[in-house]
Scaffold this motif. Structure first.
Motif, PDB file in Angstrom:
ATOM      1  N   VAL A  81       0.849  -1.189   0.000  1.00  0.00           N
ATOM      2  CA  VAL A  81       0.000   0.000   0.000  1.00  0.00           C
ATOM      3  C   VAL A  81       0.887   1.241   0.000  1.00  0.00           C
ATOM      4  O   VAL A  81       1.937   1.264   0.632  1.00  0.00           O
ATOM      5  N   CYS A  82       0.470   2.244  -0.720  1.00  0.00           N
ATOM      6  CA  CYS A  82       1.115   3.570  -0.801  1.00  0.00           C
ATOM      7  C   CYS A  82       2.216   3.659  -1.843  1.00  0.00           C
ATOM      8  O   CYS A  82       2.612   4.750  -2.202  1.00  0.00           O
ATOM      9  N   VAL A  83       2.749   2.546  -2.341  1.00  0.00           N
ATOM     10  CA  VAL A  83       3.811   2.606  -3.334  1.00  0.00           C
ATOM     11  C   VAL A  83       3.204   2.303  -4.699  1.00  0.00           C
ATOM     12  O   VAL A  83       3.072   1.154  -5.099  1.00  0.00           O
ATOM     13  N   GLY A  84       2.786   3.354  -5.376  1.00  0.00           N
ATOM     14  CA  GLY A  84       2.110   3.247  -6.659  1.00  0.00           C
ATOM     15  C   GLY A  84       1.139   4.397  -6.800  1.00  0.00           C
ATOM     16  O   GLY A  84       1.295   5.444  -6.177  1.00  0.00           O
ATOM     17  N   LEU A  85       0.125   4.221  -7.609  1.00  0.00           N
ATOM     18  CA  LEU A  85      -0.915   5.232  -7.800  1.00  0.00           C
ATOM     19  C   LEU A  85      -1.978   5.034  -6.729  1.00  0.00           C
ATOM     20  O   LEU A  85      -2.490   3.932  -6.561  1.00  0.00           O
TER      21      LEU A  85
ATOM     22  N   LEU B  12      -6.519   2.742  -1.795  1.00  0.00           N
ATOM     23  CA  LEU B  12      -6.218   1.778  -2.849  1.00  0.00           C
ATOM     24  C   LEU B  12      -4.883   2.168  -3.476  1.00  0.00           C
ATOM     25  O   LEU B  12      -4.640   3.349  -3.725  1.00  0.00           O
ATOM     26  N   THR B  13      -4.029   1.210  -3.728  1.00  0.00           N
ATOM     27  CA  THR B  13      -2.798   1.444  -4.468  1.00  0.00           C
ATOM     28  C   THR B  13      -2.903   0.624  -5.746  1.00  0.00           C
ATOM     29  O   THR B  13      -3.133  -0.586  -5.693  1.00  0.00           O
ATOM     30  N   CYS B  14      -2.762   1.306  -6.890  1.00  0.00           N
ATOM     31  CA  CYS B  14      -3.130   0.711  -8.176  1.00  0.00           C
ATOM     32  C   CYS B  14      -1.993   0.751  -9.192  1.00  0.00           C
ATOM     33  O   CYS B  14      -1.105   1.594  -9.116  1.00  0.00           O
ATOM     34  N   GLU B  15      -2.108  -0.132 -10.156  1.00  0.00           N
ATOM     35  CA  GLU B  15      -1.157  -0.183 -11.265  1.00  0.00           C
ATOM     36  C   GLU B  15      -1.530   0.826 -12.359  1.00  0.00           C
ATOM     37  O   GLU B  15      -0.646   1.420 -12.978  1.00  0.00           O
ATOM     38  N   ARG B  16      -2.840   1.020 -12.594  1.00  0.00           N
ATOM     39  CA  ARG B  16      -3.310   1.911 -13.655  1.00  0.00           C
ATOM     40  C   ARG B  16      -4.361   2.862 -13.102  1.00  0.00           C
ATOM     41  O   ARG B  16      -5.178   2.475 -12.280  1.00  0.00           O
TER      42      ARG B  16
END
Length: 104
Positions: free
Chosen positions: A35-39, A73-77
């Motif tokens: 969580v938190c590392v990404g979008l 939420l931490t997301c790829e896209r």
């Protein structure tokens, strides 16, 4: 497609690194591992506001690999699909509304 909310700064810029967002343009990151590392975004506006205050409330679509926590939420896209100006007055109204709900 799933939707959520995030706050952006003046100039449609990310709170995290100051990079600009463009409505309708997908951003892609490496699949998140934590969580938190990404979008990042939140399903509820108050949760989004708690993580990153800003002058612009953005409704986003998200996908790919997603890590969910109770309020983030931490997301790829992710892409912005709609946005609105967010004022201090709106934050105050939200706080008053929340207080009234709790006081009952």
């Amino acid at each position: 497609m799933r939707t959520a909310y995030k706050f952006l700064r003046t100039g449609f810029k990310s709170n995290y690194d100051g990079s600009p967002w463009t409505t309708g343009e997908w951003r892609n990151e490496e699949p998140p591992h934590t969580v938190c590392v990404g979008l990042n975004c939140s399903k509820l506006i108050p949760d989004a506001l708690r993580y990153a205050q800003g002058e612009i409330l953005a409704k986003v679509e998200y996908g790919g690999t997603v890590i969910e926590s109770p309020d983030k939420l931490t997301c790829e896209r992710m892409r912005v699909v709609e946005s609105w100006e967010w004022t201090t007055e709106m934050s105050v109204k939200l706080a008053v509304r929340a207080a009234r709900l709790v006081l009952k």
